[in-house]
Design a protein around this motif. Structure first.
Motif, PDB file in Angstrom:
ATOM      1  N   LEU A 224       0.799  -1.202  -0.045  1.00  0.00           N
ATOM      2  CA  LEU A 224       0.036   0.054   0.018  1.00  0.00           C
ATOM      3  C   LEU A 224       0.902   1.208   0.138  1.00  0.00           C
ATOM      4  O   LEU A 224       1.656   1.606   0.816  1.00  0.00           O
ATOM      5  CB  LEU A 224      -0.906   0.158   1.243  1.00  0.00           C
ATOM      6  N   TRP A 272      -3.948   6.901  -1.831  1.00  0.00           N
ATOM      7  CA  TRP A 272      -3.412   5.647  -1.283  1.00  0.00           C
ATOM      8  C   TRP A 272      -3.555   4.576  -2.604  1.00  0.00           C
ATOM      9  O   TRP A 272      -4.711   4.481  -2.866  1.00  0.00           O
ATOM     10  CB  TRP A 272      -4.155   5.050  -0.118  1.00  0.00           C
ATOM     11  N   ILE A 274      -2.983   0.598  -4.107  1.00  0.00           N
ATOM     12  CA  ILE A 274      -2.823  -0.608  -3.874  1.00  0.00           C
ATOM     13  C   ILE A 274      -1.795  -1.220  -5.172  1.00  0.00           C
ATOM     14  O   ILE A 274      -2.055  -0.841  -6.308  1.00  0.00           O
ATOM     15  CB  ILE A 274      -3.872  -1.591  -3.907  1.00  0.00           C
ATOM     16  N   ALA A 299      -6.381  -2.477   3.011  1.00  0.00           N
ATOM     17  CA  ALA A 299      -6.016  -1.032   2.608  1.00  0.00           C
ATOM     18  C   ALA A 299      -6.797  -0.078   3.432  1.00  0.00           C
ATOM     19  O   ALA A 299      -6.431   1.042   3.950  1.00  0.00           O
ATOM     20  CB  ALA A 299      -5.885  -0.978   0.996  1.00  0.00           C
TER      21      ALA A 299
END
Length: 578
Positions: A224, A272, A274, A299
């Motif tokens: 992440l 953010w 992945i 996440a």
């Protein structure tokens, strides 16, 4: 801990005949798959048999095809007479509509005649494989598609001896173009397993995926990455982006000038991202629920702990959007209010009209792929790429073959092409589950996908939704992407942008010749074409419209966080190099 007593057998355990035979079948199918690019010859044979048996029992259709053959034969003889006299393309039966024959060299005899004969043959096979009563619709599409692929391969433009452009270049350069083309072919063979090759000018972490960020969490499936805004104050709600697991995340952080991540953080939005693990054989048992829990849910947990008290905007690209929809539906069913909105970028939740890619997905094909994956533990990237390339074979295969191998001209690589060459794999269980549950059985649209043992329904999603479809998408056709508007509840906004599945999403401000349509969708809209007809195109990128939409649904701003926080390593992390 109490251990089970071992079972002792006095004799060696001999596998049952069924198990032994199944292993033989798997090995046999895996061997065939290595030759067919993972496509099932049994599936295609079934479609051709369905077509052939119905054609043989349809005398009226046969008579129509006979008449068309006679008429096209007469036109072919006419072309043989007229084309030698043709000084202009219009004097010969028109072929300028086909871009393979648009170059002025094709006006010369005998090449104009070759082109006409090919187009007449193509016309006959199109008539033969369409409008045949009794053939299953899917089989009809498969036979028509297969006929088109075979004819595309046989087009006179693909061969040096029948392509006047190639012949002229060869005479002019005394064959040096063919020498260069041979070298290009050898280089491509050598680089077959390479990521963006050395010397291409594109390297992850150097020229690609360079937005400043930190990997703040890692488990066996994801890293992440946190990207902090560049502004003094930031939007209160962070944004989680879920890319597809069949692609590297950095398509959304390509070069500095077309990085969606950089654009978002410059607007004060904390991103953010992945980054999925590229699975190996030992990851074969990772399933779709693992991708939901170890991916999206993990996440969300990390973000909630890092930015406490704030809800979270979410976005999913392609199959990442499908996965995000499953996760959002699960959280909605459990009254978990962490998600503030859902953005779907070229992502589908209803797969009944998922485009020509579905021609490669039926019970026979899935069973064939499962046997291949049982042998190697994953689906190789090359086996996935082959199916997608055939959807646009003229653009992705034959035009490149002519340009690079016959004309000897290397195409200039760009960042999107470099990303596309950085392929990924899919674990066996995950690939099997998503093909069966989503494509074959359409469980998500029907509310039958299970997470944690209970089914989830897209209808439970009531947060605002922003969905983006692209006009020329051959992977997720925009009318299919549109169907989220029929299933989800709450506020819905839809964008239809120019470009294809990738270029339409990577559509930064300042990109030339870009436009989009945007509008709210009321109720459970049924008619996508009517929605489109009611909106005028807007020139430019849809990115600013999306950030305005996110900011309008923000609860305000908060000061930018000065401390570095947890960091395992700088972006782009380690999984992206897998």
């Amino acid at each position: 801990m109490k251990h089970a007593e071992p079972v002792i057998s006095p004799d060696p355990v001999v596998p049952s005949g069924t198990a032994r035979h199944s292993a033989i079948d798997r090995a046999f199918h895996a061997a065939i798959g290595s030759l067919t690019g993972g496509l099932s010859p049994m599936a295609l044979a079934t479609a051709w048999f369905d077509w052939g048996i119905h054609l043989s029992g349809s005398p009226a259709k046969l008579a129509t095809l006979h008449e068309k053959a006679v008429a096209n034969g007469a036109r072919a003889w006419q072309a043989a007479v007229i084309c030698p006299l043709a000084a202009q393309v219009d004097a010969c039966p028109p072929m300028s509509a086909d871009k393979r024959f648009r170059d002025p060299e094709w006006r010369r005899y005998p090449y104009n005649m070759f082109a006409q004969w090919f187009l007449l043959t193509e016309d006959w096979w199109n008539a033969a494989t369409t409008d045949l009563p009794g053939v299953a619709a899917r089989h009809a599409h498969m036979t028509n598609f297969a006929a088109r692929q075979a004819l595309d391969m046989l087009a006179p433009s693909n061969y040096a001896a029948t392509n006047p452009v190639v012949l002229d270049r060869t005479r002019h350069e005394r064959g040096q173009n063919l020498v260069r083309g041979f070298h290009n072919w050898l280089e491509d063979i050598a680089r077959q397993n390479d990521r963006p090759h050395p010397g291409s000018g594109f390297e992850v972490g150097t020229t690609l995926a360079t937005a400043p960020g930190e990997v703040v969490f890692r488990n066996r499936l994801i890293e992440l990455i946190r990207y902090r805004p560049t502004t003094a104050r930031v939007q209160a709600e962070p944004l989680l982006i879920v890319p597809a697991w069949i692609m590297k995340y950095y398509i959304l952080d390509l070069s500095a000038q077309n990085s969606l991540v950089r654009f978002l953080v410059d607007q004060g939005i904390e991103v953010w991202m992945i980054s999925w693990l590229n699975p190996q054989a030992e990851d074969a048992d990772l399933g779709m629920e693992d991708y939901v829990t170890l991916g999206v849910f993990a996440a969300l947990d990390v973000i909630a702990a890092a930015v406490p008290g704030q809800r979270i905007h979410t976005a999913g690209y392609c199959l990442g959007g499908t996965l995000l929809s499953i996760a959002a539906a699960k959280l909605a069913r459990e009254n978990d209010a962490r998600i503030a909105s859902v953005t779907l970028l070229a992502a589908q939740v209803d797969f009944t009209e998922a485009g020509e890619i579905t021609l490669f997905i039926d019970e026979s094909q899935v069973a064939f792929l499962e046997d291949i994956m049982a042998d190697q533990g994953y689906l190789d990237a090359e086996q996935m790429a082959g199916a997608f390339q055939m959807l646009r074979s003229n653009d992705l295969i034959w035009s490149r073959t002519i340009r690079e191998y016959l004309l000897g001209v290397r195409g200039t690589m760009n960042d999107l092409m470099a990303w596309n060459a950085d392929a990924t794999r899919m674990p066996a269980r995950m690939h099997s589950e998503y093909l069966r549950q989503l494509f074959l059985e359409n469980r998500l649209a029907l509310g039958r996908v299970k997470v944690g043992g209970t089914p989830v329904s897209v209808a439970d999603i009531s947060v605002p939704i922003f969905a983006v479809g692209t006009e020329k998408d051959h992977v997720a056709p925009w009318p299919s992407v549109w169907k989220i508007n029929r299933l989800a509840n709450g506020d819905k906004t839809f964008v239809l942008t120019s470009g294809g599945h990738n270029a339409g999403i990577v559509s930064e401000p300042g990109h030339p010749r870009r436009h989009y349509r945007i509008g709210k969708v009321t109720g459970h809209a049924r008619d996508a074409a009517l929605w489109r007809a009611g909106l005028a195109p807007v020139d430019g990128s849809w990115w600013p419209a999306w950030t305005d939409w996110l900011i309008a649904r923000s609860s305000g701003t908060r000061p930018a966080v000065a401390d570095a926080g947890t960091s395992l390593c700088p972006a782009p992390g380690t999984y992206v190099f897998g």
